[in-house]
Design an enzyme around this catalytic site. Structure first.
Site, PDB file in Angstrom:
ATOM      1  N   GLN A   1       0.765   6.461   0.974  1.00 19.97           N
ATOM      2  CA  GLN A   1       1.484   7.551   1.642  1.00 19.97           C
ATOM      3  C   GLN A   1       2.916   7.720   1.136  1.00 19.97           C
ATOM      4  O   GLN A   1       3.608   8.635   1.586  1.00 19.97           O
ATOM      5  CB  GLN A   1       1.507   7.321   3.164  1.00 19.97           C
ATOM      6  CG  GLN A   1       0.156   7.429   3.832  1.00 19.97           C
ATOM      7  CD  GLN A   1      -0.468   8.818   3.702  1.00 19.97           C
ATOM      8  OE1 GLN A   1       0.212   9.806   3.441  1.00 19.97           O
ATOM      9  NE2 GLN A   1      -1.779   8.878   3.860  1.00 19.97           N
TER      10      GLN A   1
ATOM     11  N   ASP B   1       0.873  -1.169   0.000  1.00 16.87           N
ATOM     12  CA  ASP B   1       0.000   0.000   0.000  1.00 16.87           C
ATOM     13  C   ASP B   1       0.915   1.225   0.000  1.00 16.87           C
ATOM     14  O   ASP B   1       1.502   1.582   1.024  1.00 16.87           O
ATOM     15  CB  ASP B   1      -0.892  -0.039   1.245  1.00 16.87           C
ATOM     16  CG  ASP B   1      -1.718   1.231   1.404  1.00 16.87           C
ATOM     17  OD1 ASP B   1      -1.495   2.200   0.667  1.00 16.87           O
ATOM     18  OD2 ASP B   1      -2.580   1.245   2.303  1.00 16.87           O
TER      19      ASP B   1
HETATM   20  N1  PLP Z   1      -3.755   3.470   2.587  1.00 16.26           N
HETATM   21  C1  PLP Z   1      -3.234   4.455   3.314  1.00 16.26           C
HETATM   22  C2  PLP Z   1      -1.969   4.191   4.082  1.00 16.26           C
HETATM   23  C3  PLP Z   1      -3.842   5.700   3.358  1.00 16.26           C
HETATM   24  O1  PLP Z   1      -3.315   6.678   4.103  1.00 16.26           O
HETATM   25  C4  PLP Z   1      -5.020   5.909   2.607  1.00 16.26           C
HETATM   26  C5  PLP Z   1      -5.719   7.195   2.649  1.00 16.26           C
HETATM   27  O2  PLP Z   1      -5.576   7.980   3.546  1.00 16.26           O
HETATM   28  C6  PLP Z   1      -5.526   4.853   1.847  1.00 16.26           C
HETATM   29  C7  PLP Z   1      -4.870   3.651   1.867  1.00 16.26           C
HETATM   30  C8  PLP Z   1      -6.764   4.991   1.051  1.00 16.26           C
HETATM   31  O3  PLP Z   1      -6.608   5.876  -0.018  1.00 16.26           O
HETATM   32  P1  PLP Z   1      -7.836   6.284  -0.926  1.00 16.26           P
HETATM   33  O4  PLP Z   1      -8.898   6.799   0.018  1.00 16.26           O
HETATM   34  O5  PLP Z   1      -7.307   7.355  -1.813  1.00 16.26           O
HETATM   35  O6  PLP Z   1      -8.297   5.079  -1.650  1.00 16.26           O
END
Ligand code: PLP
Length: 423
Positions: A217, A214
């Protein structure tokens, strides 16, 4: 009232550093909020957009807009070239082997859900998915849903309480043959921890375990090379790297994407449709049903060009310097608890005052023009483990300045006075 908090205080002097000069590229930053110059410190939630991105989207809608892949007319060809050009740019941005390994999604969340459904079709009862305790709900709930559908089990690599790192030593116990996939965040959106992605991927790969990173960030803050990291999947969101909302990226290793069934059905993802059966398009189109976010891809392309003109390693260094400055000064405030590592953190700081609720901190900071975030940051299980309901978070990007960090600290001092808390 402290002079720094007086709404009539003019904006700080003219820009002096190269970073401060970049602020002129972000029209939104040049405004007052509740009478104070805006200090935008909610970049982990979403970043602001440079003029280059706004103009690229505007230009696209003014001169190229048409649907992609389906037309033979000039505008459709231009739109298709723009959309596929953006895909090729993402491949370069991540150093993927080819653009076919890049799937456009709505965001990180949708990219992870895509993998949980399509790759997840091979998961059976008794299999295990390994996560970490610091995952955002986006990299946790899709796996819970998969576990509920299939009877698979979830396991968690623990977070150490004191420095917010992962207990990597526990991998030996947790990475057993039942584990089919290991999904983890690169940078924690609550702790600011930077995880050792290449090491974690290598450990998993050695046991034939598929990895998903993921990168929500990290993608806009440091250089990513999926081949060097050795991951199988990687996801990020355009809106956190200076691009528009509504668009994200899933990188997937070709062999895996090719072996996966489609996720959603509709136009563009098919090669041939009969009344009772269909054949699928090649990757990545197999995973992009329906009209995509073409203008979003154009904007993301401009955002990646913009970031790379600055240099992502320089951005990371700047973010880290701001976070270290904030951490040091905040550590001096009475009754404050700072989360995550003391050193080597990414560009964000989460904190909790023993006697002022995070929502009050954020609400009052807003009255001073300082945009923070307060809450569980979509990390409820982690927060509970840390014995907290919520924290306030300041998150930085390259257009933030040392002066803004100092102003944050000044405003927090004022907030504590406001709540009659000893300093
Ligand atoms: N993963 C992490 C570590 C995040 O900080 C975020 C959003 O803050 C997400 C996933 C989800 O991102 P999105 O809402 O753009 O799909």
């Amino acid at each position: 009232m402290n002079a720094a908090l007086d709404p009539t205080t003019p904006r700080p002097a003219a820009p002096t550093t190269a970073w401060e000069l970049l602020r002129a590229d972000f029209p939104i930053l040049d405004q007052r909020v509740h009478g104070h110059p805006l200090v935008y410190l909610d970049n982990a939630a979403t970043s602001q957009k440079p003029r280059a991105v706004l103009e690229a989207i505007d230009r696209y809608y003014r001169s190229e807009n048409a649907n992609v892949h389906r037309g033979i007319h000039e505008l459709s060809n231009r739109a298709t070239a723009a959309y596929e050009g953006a895909r090729a740019r993402v491949a370069r941005f991540l150093n993927a082997r080819s653009a076919e390994e890049i799937v456009f999604t709505r965001g990180t969340t949708e990219a992870i859900n895509l993998v949980a459904h399509a790759w997840g079709a091979r998961v059976r009862s008794g299999d295990a998915i390994l996560l970490t305790e610091m995952e955002h709900h986006s990299n946790l709930v899709p796996w819970q849903l998969l576990a509920q559908r299939t009877g698979a089990n979830l396991r968690y690599l623990p977070v150490t309480g004191d420095d917010g790192g992962l207990e990597v030593d526990r991998l030996g116990q947790l990475l057993t043959p039942e584990v089919k996939l290991f999904a983890f965040t690169h940078i924690s959106n609550t702790l600011g921890t930077v995880n050792p992605v290449a090491e974690l991927c290598a450990r998993a790969r050695g046991l034939g375990v598929v990895t998903l990173v993921d990168a929500a960030q990290s993608a806009g803050h440091l250089e990513l090379d999926v081949q060097q990291l050795g991951c199988d999947f990687l996801a990020f969101s355009s809106h956190k790297i200076g691009g528009p909302t509504g668009l994200g990226v899933l990188y997937g290793r070709r062999e895996l994407l090719e072996a996966m069934p489609p996720w959603q059905g509709g136009g563009d993802m098919i090669a041939n449709v009969e009344f009772y059966a269909s054949r699928w398009n090649v990757i990545p189109h197999k995973f992009e049903a329906g009209t995509p976010h073409i203008a979003g891809a154009v904007g993301l392309h401009a955002a990646m060009d913009y970031l790379d003109r600055i240099g992502r390693q320089r951005i990371f260094q700047h973010d880290q310097e701001l976070a270290a400055r904030a951490y040091e000064q905040l550590a001096g405030l009475a009754g404050i608890r700072l989360l995550g590592p003391k050193t080597g953190r990414a560009g964000l700081v989460s904190f909790h005052f023993s006697d002022v609720h995070a929502h009050d901190v954020v609400t009052v900071a807003d009255q001073f023009g300082v945009a923070l975030r307060g809450g569980h940051h979509c990390n409820q299980p982690l927060m509970r483990k840390l014995g907290l309901e919520s924290t306030a978070r300041a998150s930085f990007y390259f257009y933030n300045t040392a002066g803004e960090v100092d102003r944050l600290v000044e405003v927090l001092r004022e907030i504590r006075r406001f709540f009659h808390v000893p300093l």
